[in-house]
Motif scaffolding. Structure first.
Motif, PDB file in Angstrom:
ATOM      1  N   LYS A  28      47.079  31.737  58.631  1.00 42.99           N
ATOM      2  CA  LYS A  28      45.863  31.989  57.864  1.00 42.99           C
ATOM      3  C   LYS A  28      46.188  31.944  56.371  1.00 42.99           C
ATOM      4  O   LYS A  28      47.280  32.351  55.937  1.00 42.99           O
ATOM      5  CB  LYS A  28      45.281  33.371  58.196  1.00 42.99           C
ATOM      6  CG  LYS A  28      45.023  33.618  59.671  1.00 42.99           C
ATOM      7  CD  LYS A  28      43.750  32.987  60.153  1.00 42.99           C
ATOM      8  CE  LYS A  28      43.456  33.356  61.597  1.00 42.99           C
ATOM      9  NZ  LYS A  28      42.199  32.799  62.103  1.00 42.99           N
ATOM     10  N   ARG A  29      45.224  31.466  55.594  1.00 45.98           N
ATOM     11  CA  ARG A  29      45.368  31.540  54.140  1.00 45.98           C
ATOM     12  C   ARG A  29      45.339  33.006  53.712  1.00 45.98           C
ATOM     13  O   ARG A  29      44.467  33.764  54.117  1.00 45.98           O
ATOM     14  CB  ARG A  29      44.230  30.770  53.467  1.00 45.98           C
ATOM     15  CG  ARG A  29      44.184  30.878  51.940  1.00 45.98           C
ATOM     16  CD  ARG A  29      45.394  30.246  51.279  1.00 45.98           C
ATOM     17  NE  ARG A  29      45.538  28.848  51.613  1.00 45.98           N
ATOM     18  CZ  ARG A  29      44.889  27.867  50.986  1.00 45.98           C
ATOM     19  NH1 ARG A  29      44.041  28.130  50.022  1.00 45.98           N
ATOM     20  NH2 ARG A  29      45.091  26.612  51.328  1.00 45.98           N
ATOM     21  N   CYS A  30      46.293  33.411  52.888  1.00 50.08           N
ATOM     22  CA  CYS A  30      46.345  34.817  52.476  1.00 50.08           C
ATOM     23  C   CYS A  30      46.606  34.966  50.978  1.00 50.08           C
ATOM     24  O   CYS A  30      47.010  36.035  50.522  1.00 50.08           O
ATOM     25  CB  CYS A  30      47.406  35.576  53.269  1.00 50.08           C
ATOM     26  SG  CYS A  30      49.093  34.985  53.006  1.00 50.08           S
ATOM     27  N   GLY A  31      46.383  33.904  50.208  1.00 47.95           N
ATOM     28  CA  GLY A  31      46.562  34.004  48.767  1.00 47.95           C
ATOM     29  C   GLY A  31      46.252  32.687  48.104  1.00 47.95           C
ATOM     30  O   GLY A  31      46.185  31.640  48.751  1.00 47.95           O
ATOM     31  N   SER A  32      46.043  32.717  46.795  1.00 48.67           N
ATOM     32  CA  SER A  32      45.659  31.493  46.083  1.00 48.67           C
ATOM     33  C   SER A  32      45.916  31.662  44.595  1.00 48.67           C
ATOM     34  O   SER A  32      46.229  32.752  44.110  1.00 48.67           O
ATOM     35  CB  SER A  32      44.182  31.187  46.314  1.00 48.67           C
ATOM     36  OG  SER A  32      43.379  32.252  45.829  1.00 48.67           O
ATOM     37  N   TYR A  33      45.786  30.535  43.868  1.00 47.09           N
ATOM     38  CA  TYR A  33      45.839  30.563  42.412  1.00 47.09           C
ATOM     39  C   TYR A  33      44.465  30.938  41.870  1.00 47.09           C
ATOM     40  O   TYR A  33      43.430  30.531  42.396  1.00 47.09           O
ATOM     41  CB  TYR A  33      46.246  29.201  41.856  1.00 47.09           C
ATOM     42  CG  TYR A  33      47.728  28.930  41.926  1.00 47.09           C
ATOM     43  CD1 TYR A  33      48.575  29.435  40.952  1.00 47.09           C
ATOM     44  CD2 TYR A  33      48.269  28.175  42.968  1.00 47.09           C
ATOM     45  CE1 TYR A  33      49.940  29.184  41.017  1.00 47.09           C
ATOM     46  CE2 TYR A  33      49.625  27.920  43.030  1.00 47.09           C
ATOM     47  CZ  TYR A  33      50.451  28.433  42.055  1.00 47.09           C
ATOM     48  OH  TYR A  33      51.796  28.194  42.118  1.00 47.09           O
ATOM     49  N   LYS A  34      44.465  31.725  40.808  1.00 41.24           N
ATOM     50  CA  LYS A  34      43.227  32.113  40.142  1.00 41.24           C
ATOM     51  C   LYS A  34      42.985  31.220  38.929  1.00 41.24           C
ATOM     52  O   LYS A  34      43.923  30.603  38.399  1.00 41.24           O
ATOM     53  CB  LYS A  34      43.287  33.583  39.725  1.00 41.24           C
ATOM     54  CG  LYS A  34      43.417  34.542  40.899  1.00 41.24           C
ATOM     55  CD  LYS A  34      42.228  34.420  41.851  1.00 41.24           C
ATOM     56  CE  LYS A  34      42.362  35.358  43.037  1.00 41.24           C
ATOM     57  NZ  LYS A  34      41.239  35.222  43.977  1.00 41.24           N
ATOM     58  N   PRO A  35      41.727  31.146  38.452  1.00 47.13           N
ATOM     59  CA  PRO A  35      41.421  30.272  37.308  1.00 47.13           C
ATOM     60  C   PRO A  35      42.285  30.541  36.089  1.00 47.13           C
ATOM     61  O   PRO A  35      42.618  29.624  35.335  1.00 47.13           O
ATOM     62  CB  PRO A  35      39.946  30.577  37.036  1.00 47.13           C
ATOM     63  CG  PRO A  35      39.407  31.013  38.355  1.00 47.13           C
ATOM     64  CD  PRO A  35      40.522  31.779  39.006  1.00 47.13           C
ATOM     65  N   GLU A  36      42.665  31.816  35.901  1.00 48.31           N
ATOM     66  CA  GLU A  36      43.480  32.129  34.726  1.00 48.31           C
ATOM     67  C   GLU A  36      44.936  31.758  34.897  1.00 48.31           C
ATOM     68  O   GLU A  36      45.760  31.957  33.989  1.00 48.31           O
ATOM     69  CB  GLU A  36      43.363  33.619  34.389  1.00 48.31           C
ATOM     70  CG  GLU A  36      43.956  34.563  35.423  1.00 48.31           C
ATOM     71  CD  GLU A  36      42.971  34.950  36.519  1.00 48.31           C
ATOM     72  OE1 GLU A  36      43.227  35.958  37.201  1.00 48.31           O
ATOM     73  OE2 GLU A  36      41.963  34.227  36.679  1.00 48.31           O
ATOM     74  N   GLY A  37      45.278  31.189  36.070  1.00 49.23           N
ATOM     75  CA  GLY A  37      46.632  30.694  36.266  1.00 49.23           C
ATOM     76  C   GLY A  37      47.546  31.601  37.068  1.00 49.23           C
ATOM     77  O   GLY A  37      48.680  31.229  37.350  1.00 49.23           O
ATOM     78  N   SER A  38      47.085  32.791  37.439  1.00 50.04           N
ATOM     79  CA  SER A  38      47.927  33.693  38.219  1.00 50.04           C
ATOM     80  C   SER A  38      47.865  33.347  39.703  1.00 50.04           C
ATOM     81  O   SER A  38      46.918  32.734  40.179  1.00 50.04           O
ATOM     82  CB  SER A  38      47.480  35.141  38.007  1.00 50.04           C
ATOM     83  OG  SER A  38      46.173  35.339  38.511  1.00 50.04           O
ATOM     84  N   LYS A  39      48.886  33.750  40.433  1.00 48.94           N
ATOM     85  CA  LYS A  39      48.961  33.528  41.869  1.00 48.94           C
ATOM     86  C   LYS A  39      48.956  34.896  42.545  1.00 48.94           C
ATOM     87  O   LYS A  39      49.741  35.775  42.175  1.00 48.94           O
ATOM     88  CB  LYS A  39      50.227  32.741  42.208  1.00 48.94           C
ATOM     89  CG  LYS A  39      50.357  32.377  43.680  1.00 48.94           C
ATOM     90  CD  LYS A  39      51.473  31.369  43.932  1.00 48.94           C
ATOM     91  CE  LYS A  39      52.800  31.825  43.381  1.00 48.94           C
ATOM     92  NZ  LYS A  39      53.897  30.906  43.737  1.00 48.94           N
ATOM     93  N   GLU A  40      48.098  35.074  43.518  1.00 46.55           N
ATOM     94  CA  GLU A  40      47.908  36.400  44.096  1.00 46.55           C
ATOM     95  C   GLU A  40      47.970  36.367  45.613  1.00 46.55           C
ATOM     96  O   GLU A  40      47.366  35.508  46.253  1.00 46.55           O
ATOM     97  CB  GLU A  40      46.560  36.982  43.640  1.00 46.55           C
ATOM     98  CG  GLU A  40      46.483  37.175  42.128  1.00 46.55           C
ATOM     99  CD  GLU A  40      45.168  37.768  41.679  1.00 46.55           C
ATOM    100  OE1 GLU A  40      44.236  37.824  42.503  1.00 46.55           O
ATOM    101  OE2 GLU A  40      45.079  38.178  40.507  1.00 46.55           O
TER     102      GLU A  40
END
Length: 390
Positions: A267-279
């Motif tokens: 399952k997908r459990c994280g992604s990059y945010k528009p501000e460039g952070s990865k969570e």
């Protein structure tokens, strides 16, 4: 009958049926009139080193290898917790068994049924009398040196075979996921597998898949969210796959069961945010873990599997990621400095349903350690009861 049910569902009628049908002792079944501490260690060792089976205490048989002659019963105050401790303390490696007391109507006696799984870390050593035993000719028989050596070799190569299978069948398949999906997100993998994966444990079919879907749906809520997509055949067995994930970069969802008993959920459990952070969304990972444990418990109950399992959690592409619940970033957590999160546990298959929250809390605590936190914030414990706090 005894062999066709979960031990928790066995009743006195099932014990009587053994007598009515004149079911003889076998490689998988042994009757005992009396309960003896030394004997139970010996018998459990023998069953574990062979194919597993049942010890039924309180039954007098017609003779060695015979069927029940009459139901005698044993003391109803028999302390099963004490017996379990005797078994754990005297067999190496440790063996877990299931026990059930079955009252005999209109008496103060009981039948004690002990279900022993086939061991997956053979050979097992009886530390009480310093011998290895096997089940042979309706009794526990000492093993010879060649048999012991062969089982040790099988244990060593069996563990290597499992590691190799998981790596090749599951993790190397990540190369087939589009590169842009790998770069733009974090995939969480939960794998639960028997320690021994030789042979086929079920026959893949639409009926089996739909039956398992219904069984899991009846036991848990949110099943439709977990088993996304219709049940489909796969080269490994059966899968529930979000068929649109290749086109949808925000969706990677697959649950698959392999013929050899391996359960894999991605399952997908994280992604990059528009501000460039990865969570890393630890809530999403915890939900997948909880559901996979319960789904696997449903699967193993359907195929009547009983034994030790390995639980593996892996998350890739973790370097420099933060911890979030999908909405709010943890202010205490630090960046992860590892490329991947990798956690393993071993558990008894028949305790997966009962202990699913405990297992998930323990694993998610270790996930939090990767981000500089002692414990997961998703679980609460009050008066010894652990609950998922989301």
């Amino acid at each position: 009958m005894l062999f066709d049910k979960l031990l928790s569902d066995v009743t006195y009628d099932d014990i009587q049926e053994l007598s009515y049908e004149k079911i003889d002792e076998s490689m998988l079944l042994d009757y005992k009139q009396e309960l003896n501490d030394t004997s139970i260690i010996k018998q459990v060792t023998a069953f574990s080193n062979t194919k597993g089976g049942y010890l039924v205490y309180g039954i007098a048989e017609t003779g060695k290898g015979g069927h029940p002659e009459y139901i005698k019963g044993i003391d109803r105050d028999t302390n099963t917790e004490r017996l379990e401790q005797i078994i754990l303390s005297n067999i190496v490696p440790r063996v877990s068994v299931q026990m059930k007391k079955i009252p005999i109507p209109d008496t103060d006696r009981i039948i004690l049924v002990v279900q022993i799984p086939e061991g997956q870390n053979k050979p097992y050593y009886n530390n009480h009398d310093k011998k290895y035993y096997k089940r042979y000719n309706f009794s526990a028989t000492p093993m010879d040196e060649n048999e012991i050596e062969w089982l040790y070799q099988s244990r060593f190569f069996g563990m290597s075979k499992l590691d190799r299978y998981v790596e090749e069948a599951i993790f190397l398949s990540q190369n087939r996921i589009p590169h842009e999906i790998q770069l733009n997100g974090m995939e969480g993998h939960v794998i639960i597998t028997p320690l021994k994966i030789d042979g086929q444990m079920f026959d893949p079919s639409p009926d089996f898949g739909h039956g398992l879907t219904d069984l899991h749906s009846n036991r848990t809520s949110g099943c439709t969210d977990y088993l996304s997509g219709p049940v489909m055949p796969s080269k490994f067995g059966i899968k529930w796959d979000d068929e649109h994930y290749l086109q949808n970069k925000d969706s990677v969802n697959k649950v698959e069961i392999h013929r050899n008993g391996v359960v894999h959920s991605m399952k997908r459990c994280g992604s990059y945010k528009p501000e460039g952070s990865k969570e890393l969304d630890d809530d999403s990972l915890a939900c997948n873990l909880l559901q996979t444990i319960r789904f696997t418990a449903s699967f193993y109950s359907k195929i009547s599997y009983m034994g030790k399992v390995k639980i593996m959690v892996k998350v890739f592409n973790c370097t420099d990621s933060f911890l979030t619940d999908g909405k709010i970033r943890s202010t205490e957590a630090r960046k992860c400095d590892s490329e991947e999160i990798s956690i393993e546990r071993q558990w008894d298959s028949w305790k997966l349903e009962e202990d699913h929250v405990l297992i998930a809390r323990d694993i998610m605590d270790e996930v939090s350690n990767y981000y500089g936190l002692w414990n997961s914030r998703l679980f609460e414990e009050q008066k010894g009861i652990i609950s998922y706090g989301k």
